[in-house]
Motif scaffolding. Structure first.
Motif, PDB file in Angstrom:
ATOM      1  N   VAL A   1       0.873  -1.170   0.000  1.00  0.00           N
ATOM      2  CA  VAL A   1       0.000   0.000   0.000  1.00  0.00           C
ATOM      3  C   VAL A   1       0.908   1.217   0.000  1.00  0.00           C
ATOM      4  O   VAL A   1       1.883   1.276   0.756  1.00  0.00           O
ATOM      5  CB  VAL A   1      -0.926   0.018   1.231  1.00  0.00           C
ATOM      6  N   ARG A   2       0.624   2.164  -0.860  1.00  0.00           N
ATOM      7  CA  ARG A   2       1.408   3.394  -0.956  1.00  0.00           C
ATOM      8  C   ARG A   2       0.524   4.592  -0.626  1.00  0.00           C
ATOM      9  O   ARG A   2      -0.689   4.580  -0.908  1.00  0.00           O
ATOM     10  CB  ARG A   2       1.998   3.554  -2.362  1.00  0.00           C
ATOM     11  N   ASP A   3       1.143   5.635  -0.054  1.00  0.00           N
ATOM     12  CA  ASP A   3       0.377   6.845   0.245  1.00  0.00           C
ATOM     13  C   ASP A   3       0.253   7.710  -1.004  1.00  0.00           C
ATOM     14  O   ASP A   3       0.682   7.319  -2.102  1.00  0.00           O
ATOM     15  CB  ASP A   3       1.002   7.604   1.417  1.00  0.00           C
ATOM     16  N   GLU A   4      -0.314   8.895  -0.843  1.00  0.00           N
ATOM     17  CA  GLU A   4      -0.584   9.743  -2.012  1.00  0.00           C
ATOM     18  C   GLU A   4       0.681  10.224  -2.684  1.00  0.00           C
ATOM     19  O   GLU A   4       0.639  10.704  -3.828  1.00  0.00           O
ATOM     20  CB  GLU A   4      -1.456  10.943  -1.600  1.00  0.00           C
ATOM     21  N   HIS A   5       1.818  10.084  -2.013  1.00  0.00           N
ATOM     22  CA  HIS A   5       3.098  10.487  -2.602  1.00  0.00           C
ATOM     23  C   HIS A   5       3.863   9.294  -3.188  1.00  0.00           C
ATOM     24  O   HIS A   5       5.006   9.453  -3.647  1.00  0.00           O
ATOM     25  CB  HIS A   5       3.965  11.167  -1.535  1.00  0.00           C
ATOM     26  N   GLY A   6       3.247   8.112  -3.169  1.00  0.00           N
ATOM     27  CA  GLY A   6       3.889   6.921  -3.703  1.00  0.00           C
ATOM     28  C   GLY A   6       4.795   6.217  -2.717  1.00  0.00           C
ATOM     29  O   GLY A   6       5.484   5.246  -3.077  1.00  0.00           O
ATOM     30  N   ARG A   7       4.832   6.673  -1.470  1.00  0.00           N
ATOM     31  CA  ARG A   7       5.692   6.072  -0.453  1.00  0.00           C
ATOM     32  C   ARG A   7       5.031   4.820   0.117  1.00  0.00           C
ATOM     33  O   ARG A   7       3.851   4.833   0.461  1.00  0.00           O
ATOM     34  CB  ARG A   7       5.952   7.082   0.662  1.00  0.00           C
ATOM     35  N   VAL A   8       5.782   3.733   0.211  1.00  0.00           N
ATOM     36  CA  VAL A   8       5.244   2.479   0.728  1.00  0.00           C
ATOM     37  C   VAL A   8       4.987   2.610   2.223  1.00  0.00           C
ATOM     38  O   VAL A   8       5.882   2.976   2.995  1.00  0.00           O
ATOM     39  CB  VAL A   8       6.224   1.310   0.461  1.00  0.00           C
ATOM     40  N   VAL A   9       3.740   2.294   2.633  1.00  0.00           N
ATOM     41  CA  VAL A   9       3.383   2.349   4.057  1.00  0.00           C
ATOM     42  C   VAL A   9       2.974   0.981   4.591  1.00  0.00           C
ATOM     43  O   VAL A   9       2.720   0.836   5.788  1.00  0.00           O
ATOM     44  CB  VAL A   9       2.268   3.379   4.318  1.00  0.00           C
ATOM     45  N   GLY A  10       2.885  -0.012   3.731  1.00  0.00           N
ATOM     46  CA  GLY A  10       2.552  -1.367   4.160  1.00  0.00           C
ATOM     47  C   GLY A  10       3.051  -2.380   3.154  1.00  0.00           C
ATOM     48  O   GLY A  10       3.031  -2.110   1.941  1.00  0.00           O
ATOM     49  N   VAL A  11       3.543  -3.531   3.649  1.00  0.00           N
ATOM     50  CA  VAL A  11       4.038  -4.593   2.772  1.00  0.00           C
ATOM     51  C   VAL A  11       3.554  -5.936   3.310  1.00  0.00           C
ATOM     52  O   VAL A  11       3.597  -6.189   4.514  1.00  0.00           O
ATOM     53  CB  VAL A  11       5.585  -4.617   2.723  1.00  0.00           C
ATOM     54  N   THR A  12       3.102  -6.792   2.404  1.00  0.00           N
ATOM     55  CA  THR A  12       2.778  -8.179   2.729  1.00  0.00           C
ATOM     56  C   THR A  12       3.462  -9.073   1.706  1.00  0.00           C
ATOM     57  O   THR A  12       3.399  -8.809   0.503  1.00  0.00           O
ATOM     58  CB  THR A  12       1.266  -8.429   2.718  1.00  0.00           C
ATOM     59  N   LEU A  13       4.112 -10.118   2.193  1.00  0.00           N
ATOM     60  CA  LEU A  13       4.726 -11.133   1.332  1.00  0.00           C
ATOM     61  C   LEU A  13       3.847 -12.372   1.333  1.00  0.00           C
ATOM     62  O   LEU A  13       3.353 -12.788   2.393  1.00  0.00           O
ATOM     63  CB  LEU A  13       6.128 -11.492   1.824  1.00  0.00           C
ATOM     64  N   VAL A  14       3.667 -12.970   0.158  1.00  0.00           N
ATOM     65  CA  VAL A  14       2.753 -14.101  -0.003  1.00  0.00           C
ATOM     66  C   VAL A  14       3.481 -15.266  -0.658  1.00  0.00           C
ATOM     67  O   VAL A  14       4.303 -15.071  -1.567  1.00  0.00           O
ATOM     68  CB  VAL A  14       1.524 -13.709  -0.860  1.00  0.00           C
TER      69      VAL A  14
ATOM     70  N   ASP B   1       3.640   0.647   8.523  1.00  0.00           N
ATOM     71  CA  ASP B   1       4.283   1.790   9.153  1.00  0.00           C
ATOM     72  C   ASP B   1       3.489   2.227  10.383  1.00  0.00           C
ATOM     73  O   ASP B   1       2.264   2.371  10.328  1.00  0.00           O
ATOM     74  CB  ASP B   1       4.353   2.942   8.138  1.00  0.00           C
ATOM     75  N   ARG B   2       4.212   2.447  11.490  1.00  0.00           N
ATOM     76  CA  ARG B   2       3.541   2.828  12.731  1.00  0.00           C
ATOM     77  C   ARG B   2       2.665   4.071  12.552  1.00  0.00           C
ATOM     78  O   ARG B   2       1.596   4.189  13.172  1.00  0.00           O
ATOM     79  CB  ARG B   2       4.580   3.106  13.819  1.00  0.00           C
ATOM     80  N   SER B   3       3.073   4.986  11.685  1.00  0.00           N
ATOM     81  CA  SER B   3       2.352   6.251  11.544  1.00  0.00           C
ATOM     82  C   SER B   3       0.943   6.073  10.994  1.00  0.00           C
ATOM     83  O   SER B   3       0.122   6.985  11.114  1.00  0.00           O
ATOM     84  CB  SER B   3       3.134   7.209  10.643  1.00  0.00           C
ATOM     85  N   VAL B   4       0.661   4.904  10.386  1.00  0.00           N
ATOM     86  CA  VAL B   4      -0.683   4.681   9.827  1.00  0.00           C
ATOM     87  C   VAL B   4      -1.353   3.460  10.467  1.00  0.00           C
ATOM     88  O   VAL B   4      -2.305   2.920   9.907  1.00  0.00           O
ATOM     89  CB  VAL B   4      -0.628   4.529   8.289  1.00  0.00           C
ATOM     90  N   HIS B   5      -0.877   3.032  11.633  1.00  0.00           N
ATOM     91  CA  HIS B   5      -1.553   1.936  12.325  1.00  0.00           C
ATOM     92  C   HIS B   5      -3.005   2.320  12.621  1.00  0.00           C
ATOM     93  O   HIS B   5      -3.304   3.456  12.998  1.00  0.00           O
ATOM     94  CB  HIS B   5      -0.839   1.621  13.645  1.00  0.00           C
ATOM     95  N   GLY B   6      -3.909   1.359  12.423  1.00  0.00           N
ATOM     96  CA  GLY B   6      -5.311   1.584  12.727  1.00  0.00           C
ATOM     97  C   GLY B   6      -6.082   2.325  11.659  1.00  0.00           C
ATOM     98  O   GLY B   6      -7.272   2.621  11.851  1.00  0.00           O
ATOM     99  N   GLU B   7      -5.448   2.605  10.516  1.00  0.00           N
ATOM    100  CA  GLU B   7      -6.124   3.370   9.465  1.00  0.00           C
ATOM    101  C   GLU B   7      -6.593   2.511   8.296  1.00  0.00           C
ATOM    102  O   GLU B   7      -7.080   3.041   7.299  1.00  0.00           O
ATOM    103  CB  GLU B   7      -5.207   4.484   8.950  1.00  0.00           C
ATOM    104  N   GLY B   8      -6.427   1.192   8.396  1.00  0.00           N
ATOM    105  CA  GLY B   8      -6.967   0.320   7.358  1.00  0.00           C
ATOM    106  C   GLY B   8      -5.970  -0.164   6.332  1.00  0.00           C
ATOM    107  O   GLY B   8      -6.360  -0.811   5.354  1.00  0.00           O
TER     108      GLY B   8
ATOM    109  N   GLY C   1      -3.533  -2.487   6.730  1.00  0.00           N
ATOM    110  CA  GLY C   1      -3.506  -3.951   6.796  1.00  0.00           C
ATOM    111  C   GLY C   1      -4.757  -4.562   6.206  1.00  0.00           C
ATOM    112  O   GLY C   1      -4.697  -5.561   5.483  1.00  0.00           O
ATOM    113  N   ASN C   2      -5.920  -3.970   6.520  1.00  0.00           N
ATOM    114  CA  ASN C   2      -7.183  -4.470   5.950  1.00  0.00           C
ATOM    115  C   ASN C   2      -7.133  -4.481   4.428  1.00  0.00           C
ATOM    116  O   ASN C   2      -7.552  -5.455   3.783  1.00  0.00           O
ATOM    117  CB  ASN C   2      -8.346  -3.572   6.393  1.00  0.00           C
ATOM    118  N   ALA C   3      -6.622  -3.389   3.847  1.00  0.00           N
ATOM    119  CA  ALA C   3      -6.589  -3.283   2.390  1.00  0.00           C
ATOM    120  C   ALA C   3      -5.733  -4.391   1.787  1.00  0.00           C
ATOM    121  O   ALA C   3      -6.100  -4.981   0.758  1.00  0.00           O
ATOM    122  CB  ALA C   3      -6.058  -1.908   1.978  1.00  0.00           C
ATOM    123  N   MET C   4      -4.587  -4.683   2.413  1.00  0.00           N
ATOM    124  CA  MET C   4      -3.714  -5.726   1.869  1.00  0.00           C
ATOM    125  C   MET C   4      -4.359  -7.104   1.987  1.00  0.00           C
ATOM    126  O   MET C   4      -4.360  -7.891   1.029  1.00  0.00           O
ATOM    127  CB  MET C   4      -2.358  -5.691   2.565  1.00  0.00           C
TER     128      MET C   4
END
Length: 361
Positions: free
Chosen positions: A50-63, A79-86, A88-91
């Motif tokens: 998941v990337r933020d509006e600037h293209g910076r990766v804020v979440g990673v899942t390996l499958v 990323d701790r700065s976006v914990h609880g904002e969904g 992980g759910n999106a991934m």
């Protein structure tokens, strides 16, 4: 960004981002030797971000995909700065849909078991339960001091329910893919062969088409490293049970001019879908139609397959002509059938049916 704004996607390898994200959550990832393994895994495993509006990766899942029926979430970090904002759910939701489309029945994850008192991993277990995972077994896989909880989530098309039970049924076991063809499919000037690392040059060329990155995992204006990562992903499609991923090559010199695939997630229902793309430097020579004919002729060698479908945007006149030239029949327009570039788009459905002269086993 709000929870509804986060969008997970299949991405290139991002080991540097994994290293950065791990450093933000030492409560979960405090062992340097384990973190080094995760960073190494991120260089070779299927990656979702998941990337933020600037293209910076804020979440990673390996499958990982162990069998056609089962896949596993090997690792997730947000990323701790976006914990609880969904994030992980999106991934998890995107991966669930992807493995379901592959024909999988179960999605697995391993985490620290409840016999080890750790409030942070209690939150992790609660998250996975909220996402529909069920605790299956606590084992000593990681050693007596690190109990491993195995959790599973039913993901088949008929799976229902989640935490708290519910009635769910597993999908029938998907068809095992036929072996790779012993002879490369050919038609006209074209041969369909296995994807090879040298095809990264063609992939770089293909990535300059602005439409291509919107419909697959090849990044726009891909670097050589990104193109080689895409090649390796294509090389794994057959083993993953997804279908046959071919390089379109000239018969005269075996040079790659494009890529095509026969995707078989609906083989149990007698259907397949096809896709094709010619690199910009090799277009307007009839290669696309010849490749599609070769791919379709190969399709009729697969027992149980009776129909191959194409989904083409109405404004893509080149692909529409290719389908016509290859003998496909236009059936109807599917309104807002597919999301491309964040927009639901209409698709023209073309189909080819197995010729009566071809026996169906």
């Amino acid at each position: 960004m709000t929870e509804a704004d986060w969008r997970a996607q299949r991405d290139e390898a991002v080991p540097e981002d994994v290293e950065r994200l791990l450093a933000t959550v030492p409560e979960w990832f405090g062992r340097p030797e384990s973190n080094a393994e995760y960073i190494d895994d991120a260089r070779r495993m299927e990656t979702w971000t998941v990337r933020d509006e600037h293209g910076r990766v804020v979440g990673v899942t390996l499958v990982t995909h162990h069998f056609p029926q089962t896949s596993e979430i090997h690792f997730t970090v947000v990323d701790r700065s976006v914990h609880g904002e969904g994030v992980g759910n999106a991934m998890i939701e995107a991966i669930t849909e992807d493995v379901r489309a592959r024909g999988a029945q179960l999605l697995e994850v391993k985490t620290l078991g409840p016999s080890k008192d750790d409030p942070n991993y209690a939150r992790t277990r609660h998250f996975y339960e909220k996402m529909g995972f069920l605790p299956l077994e606590e084992t000593d896989l990681w050693g007596a001091d690190t109990p491993c909880l195995i959790m599973v989530k039913p993901v088949g098309h008929h799976a229902q329910g989640g935490q708290g039970g519910g009635d769910w049924r597993l999908m029938p076991t998907p068809h095992r893919l036929p072996p790779w063809p012993s002879t490369d499919p050919e038609f006209g000037a074209i041969r369909l062969r296995r994807v090879e690392l040298r095809d990264a040059v063609m992939a770089c060329d293909l990535s300059t088409d602005p439409y291509v990155p919107l419909t697959g995992t090849l990044p726009g204006h891909a670097s050589r490293e990104e193109a080689e990562s895409w090649v390796r992903r294509q090389q794994g499609r057959h083993a993953e049970g997804r279908g046959f991923s071919f390089t379109i090559a000239r018969r005269s010199d075996d040079e790659a001019v494009g890529h095509c695939g026969l995707w078989l997630k609906d083989l149990a229902d007698g259907r397949a879908s096809a896709g094709y793309a010619i690199a910009p430097s090799s277009r307007h020579r009839g290669y696309a139609a010849e490749a599609l004919v070769a791919l379709t002729n190969f399709a009729w060698t697969i027992p149980g397959l009776s129909r191959v479908e194409l989904f083409i945007e109405p404004g893509n006149s080149g692909s529409l002509r290719t389908a016509d030239r290859a003998g496909y029949v236009r059936e109807r327009v599917l309104v807002e059938h597919q999301e491309i570039g964040g927009t639901r788009r209409d698709m023209v459905l073309y189909a080819a049916s197995r010729p009566p002269s071809e026996s169906v086993e």
